[in-house]
Motif scaffolding. Structure first.
Motif, PDB file in Angstrom:
ATOM      1  N   TYR A 206       0.831  -1.212   0.000  1.00 22.67           N
ATOM      2  CA  TYR A 206       0.000   0.000   0.000  1.00 22.67           C
ATOM      3  C   TYR A 206       0.862   1.258   0.000  1.00 22.67           C
ATOM      4  N   ILE A 207       1.922   1.241   0.772  1.00 23.63           N
ATOM      5  CA  ILE A 207       2.797   2.415   0.848  1.00 23.63           C
ATOM      6  C   ILE A 207       3.397   2.731  -0.515  1.00 23.63           C
ATOM      7  N   GLU A 208       3.836   1.708  -1.227  1.00 24.61           N
ATOM      8  CA  GLU A 208       4.507   1.938  -2.499  1.00 24.61           C
ATOM      9  C   GLU A 208       3.525   2.139  -3.651  1.00 24.61           C
ATOM     10  N   ARG A 209       2.375   1.491  -3.605  1.00 21.31           N
ATOM     11  CA  ARG A 209       1.380   1.686  -4.662  1.00 21.31           C
ATOM     12  C   ARG A 209       0.773   3.079  -4.619  1.00 21.31           C
ATOM     13  N   TYR A 210       0.596   3.602  -3.400  1.00 18.56           N
ATOM     14  CA  TYR A 210      -0.062   4.904  -3.241  1.00 18.56           C
ATOM     15  C   TYR A 210       0.902   6.001  -2.789  1.00 18.56           C
ATOM     16  N   ASN A 211       2.198   5.715  -2.873  1.00 18.75           N
ATOM     17  CA  ASN A 211       3.219   6.719  -2.568  1.00 18.75           C
ATOM     18  C   ASN A 211       3.008   7.387  -1.206  1.00 18.75           C
ATOM     19  N   LEU A 212       2.733   6.586  -0.199  1.00 17.22           N
ATOM     20  CA  LEU A 212       2.475   7.124   1.130  1.00 17.22           C
ATOM     21  C   LEU A 212       3.754   7.627   1.809  1.00 17.22           C
ATOM     22  N   HIS A 213       4.900   7.191   1.308  1.00 18.12           N
ATOM     23  CA  HIS A 213       6.169   7.617   1.904  1.00 18.12           C
ATOM     24  C   HIS A 213       6.397   9.117   1.731  1.00 18.12           C
ATOM     25  N   GLN A 214       5.690   9.738   0.803  1.00 20.07           N
ATOM     26  CA  GLN A 214       5.831  11.186   0.617  1.00 20.07           C
ATOM     27  C   GLN A 214       5.472  11.952   1.894  1.00 20.07           C
ATOM     28  N   TYR A 215       4.544  11.399   2.681  1.00 21.52           N
ATOM     29  CA  TYR A 215       4.125  12.095   3.899  1.00 21.52           C
ATOM     30  C   TYR A 215       5.183  11.970   5.004  1.00 21.52           C
ATOM     31  N   ASP A 216       5.945  10.875   4.989  1.00 15.34           N
ATOM     32  CA  ASP A 216       7.087  10.764   5.904  1.00 15.34           C
ATOM     33  C   ASP A 216       8.110  11.847   5.570  1.00 15.34           C
ATOM     34  N   CYS A 217       8.353  12.016   4.277  1.00 11.82           N
ATOM     35  CA  CYS A 217       9.354  12.985   3.834  1.00 11.82           C
ATOM     36  C   CYS A 217       8.920  14.415   4.129  1.00 11.82           C
ATOM     37  N   GLN A 218       7.617  14.661   4.140  1.00 15.00           N
ATOM     38  CA  GLN A 218       7.141  15.998   4.507  1.00 15.00           C
ATOM     39  C   GLN A 218       7.515  16.334   5.949  1.00 15.00           C
ATOM     40  N   VAL A 219       7.542  15.314   6.801  1.00 13.86           N
ATOM     41  CA  VAL A 219       7.886  15.531   8.214  1.00 13.86           C
ATOM     42  C   VAL A 219       9.399  15.594   8.398  1.00 13.86           C
ATOM     43  N   THR A 220      10.136  14.690   7.763  1.00 16.67           N
ATOM     44  CA  THR A 220      11.591  14.633   7.953  1.00 16.67           C
ATOM     45  C   THR A 220      12.338  15.660   7.119  1.00 16.67           C
ATOM     46  N   GLY A 221      11.673  16.183   6.082  1.00 12.10           N
ATOM     47  CA  GLY A 221      12.327  17.154   5.214  1.00 12.10           C
ATOM     48  C   GLY A 221      13.229  16.534   4.166  1.00 12.10           C
ATOM     49  N   ARG A 222      13.196  15.227   4.047  1.00 14.54           N
ATOM     50  CA  ARG A 222      14.027  14.560   3.047  1.00 14.54           C
ATOM     51  C   ARG A 222      13.360  14.608   1.666  1.00 14.54           C
ATOM     52  N   ASN A 223      14.196  14.505   0.627  1.00 12.28           N
ATOM     53  CA  ASN A 223      13.667  14.495  -0.740  1.00 12.28           C
ATOM     54  C   ASN A 223      12.886  13.214  -0.983  1.00 12.28           C
ATOM     55  N   TYR A 224      11.772  13.369  -1.657  1.00 13.42           N
ATOM     56  CA  TYR A 224      10.935  12.206  -1.935  1.00 13.42           C
ATOM     57  C   TYR A 224      10.992  11.856  -3.409  1.00 13.42           C
ATOM     58  N   VAL A 225      11.231  10.595  -3.710  1.00 13.61           N
ATOM     59  CA  VAL A 225      11.240  10.102  -5.087  1.00 13.61           C
ATOM     60  C   VAL A 225      10.079   9.120  -5.236  1.00 13.61           C
ATOM     61  N   PRO A 226       9.066   9.440  -6.031  1.00 10.67           N
ATOM     62  CA  PRO A 226       7.905   8.540  -6.181  1.00 10.67           C
ATOM     63  C   PRO A 226       8.313   7.171  -6.704  1.00 10.67           C
ATOM     64  N   ILE A 227       7.720   6.133  -6.124  1.00  5.26           N
ATOM     65  CA  ILE A 227       7.932   4.770  -6.600  1.00  5.26           C
ATOM     66  C   ILE A 227       6.922   4.446  -7.682  1.00  5.26           C
ATOM     67  N   ASN A 228       5.677   4.824  -7.436  1.00  2.61           N
ATOM     68  CA  ASN A 228       4.597   4.586  -8.389  1.00  2.61           C
ATOM     69  C   ASN A 228       4.172   5.931  -8.960  1.00  2.61           C
ATOM     70  N   THR A 229       4.603   6.237 -10.195  1.00  4.71           N
ATOM     71  CA  THR A 229       4.346   7.551 -10.776  1.00  4.71           C
ATOM     72  C   THR A 229       2.894   7.765 -11.179  1.00  4.71           C
ATOM     73  N   SER A 230       2.075   6.699 -11.161  1.00  6.51           N
ATOM     74  CA  SER A 230       0.660   6.853 -11.519  1.00  6.51           C
ATOM     75  C   SER A 230      -0.205   7.173 -10.313  1.00  6.51           C
ATOM     76  N   ALA A 231       0.383   7.099  -9.121  1.00  5.52           N
ATOM     77  CA  ALA A 231      -0.371   7.371  -7.898  1.00  5.52           C
ATOM     78  C   ALA A 231      -0.156   8.807  -7.466  1.00  5.52           C
ATOM     79  N   PRO A 232      -1.006   9.331  -6.553  1.00  5.81           N
ATOM     80  CA  PRO A 232      -0.854  10.704  -6.100  1.00  5.81           C
ATOM     81  C   PRO A 232       0.506  10.911  -5.437  1.00  5.81           C
TER      82      PRO A 232
END
Length: 298
Positions: A206-232
């Motif tokens: 679920y995390i990788e299909r829907y790119n949920l890791h982006q919200y972790d990066c919003q908190v940590t300030g790290r750069n986010y690279v989408p895994i699934n480019t078709s998801a939000p």
């Protein structure tokens, strides 16, 4: 005299018949011509095509405390609804927002499972001995087990965080990196949160299909690279220019799905908003958006 009269009458009759035949022929030709002309002018209708092409709205079955059939649109809207709470809980309690959302999706059937609907319980948390609040009975590992009931879903999210923080068996999780979602997924299973051996894989999926890791990066300030480019997901640049289309989202009229050619400015104009208001509603720190990303617009 009589012969002349008969002869004259015969001539008149013959003349009359001769003159009528062309008229009949002309009438038939005109009718045929008129029919052919009408047929030629008759519009030909083809099968209408949809004004807006349909999205790839896939269906899947989520098996947790109940069996729930959901679509990718429902999951996307669930994420949109609870991502801010997940981000807040990550900041307060140190649990990755991606893990919180993935568990919420899996345990609640994206908010459509029996416990979520009946008790606002989005994480399948059972009563245990220390629970003093309301409860409901539900079949799980055993018949009619006791599950916690909450007045609203936000309380379930808060209790989930307190549950992990307050239980000794989950202490090891908080020694992991805050945004290491794979380690957290495995750690939850190892600590006994779920008995399903595939639980970590399901969370990571679920995390990788829907790119949920982006919200972790919003908190940590790290750069986010989408895994699934078709998801939000948020990208490093705005979307290339093209003809923007209004999103036909039947599940959440208060949100908009970013289309090819959209920018924050063009979206703000569509919905009569200021760009700063649009950024604030969606916790955006810059103007970067990506195709498929869902934005709050009301």
């Amino acid at each position: 005299m009589i012969k002349k009269i008969v002869l004259l009458f015969t001539v008149i009759v013959l003349a009359s018949c001769s003159s009528s035949k062309p008229a009949i022929a002309t009438t038939k030709k005109a009718a045929v011509h008129q029919t052919r002309t009408a047929a030629a002018k008759k519009p030909v209708y083809s099968k209408p095509t949809a004004k807006y092409p349909s999205t790839n709205n896939t269906t899947e079955v989520i098996q947790s405390t109940s069996k729930t059939v959901v679509t990718s649109d429902l999951i996307n809207n669930y994420i949109l609804q609870f991502k801010d709470i997940a981000i807040g809980n990550m900041k307060t309690y140190g649990i990755p927002a991606s893990i919180i959302l993935a568990q919420g999706i899996l345990e609640s059937g994206a908010g459509r499972g029996d416990l979520a609907l009946e008790a606002n319980n989005h994480f399948g948390i059972k009563c245990h001995k220390d629970w003093l609040g309301e409860s409901v009975r539900h079949d799980d590992d055993s018949a009619q087990e006791c599950f916690r009931k909450y007045p609203e879903a936000a309380e379930s999210y808060r209790d989930h965080a307190l549950f992990l923080v307050g239980k000794k068996r989950y202490e090891a999780l908080f020694t992991l990196e805050k945004d290491d979602y794979k380690a957290w997924a495995k750690g939850l299973r190892a600590a006994g949160y779920a008995t399903d051996p595939k639980y970590p894989d399901k969370l990571v999926s679920y995390i990788e299909r829907y790119n949920l890791h982006q919200y972790d990066c919003q908190v940590t300030g790290r750069n986010y690279v989408p895994i699934n480019t078709s998801a939000p997901a948020r990208s490093s640049s705005s979307v290339a220019n093209s003809d923007p289309k209004i999103n036909m989202n039947s599940y959440d009229p208060n949100s908009y799905e970013v289309q090819k050619g959209d920018t924050l400015y063009s979206i703000s104009k569509k919905f009569n908003l200021l760009v700063d208001d649009l950024k604030r509603k969606n916790n955006l720190t810059d103007n970067a958006i990506s195709i498929g990303q869902r934005l709050k617009v009301k």
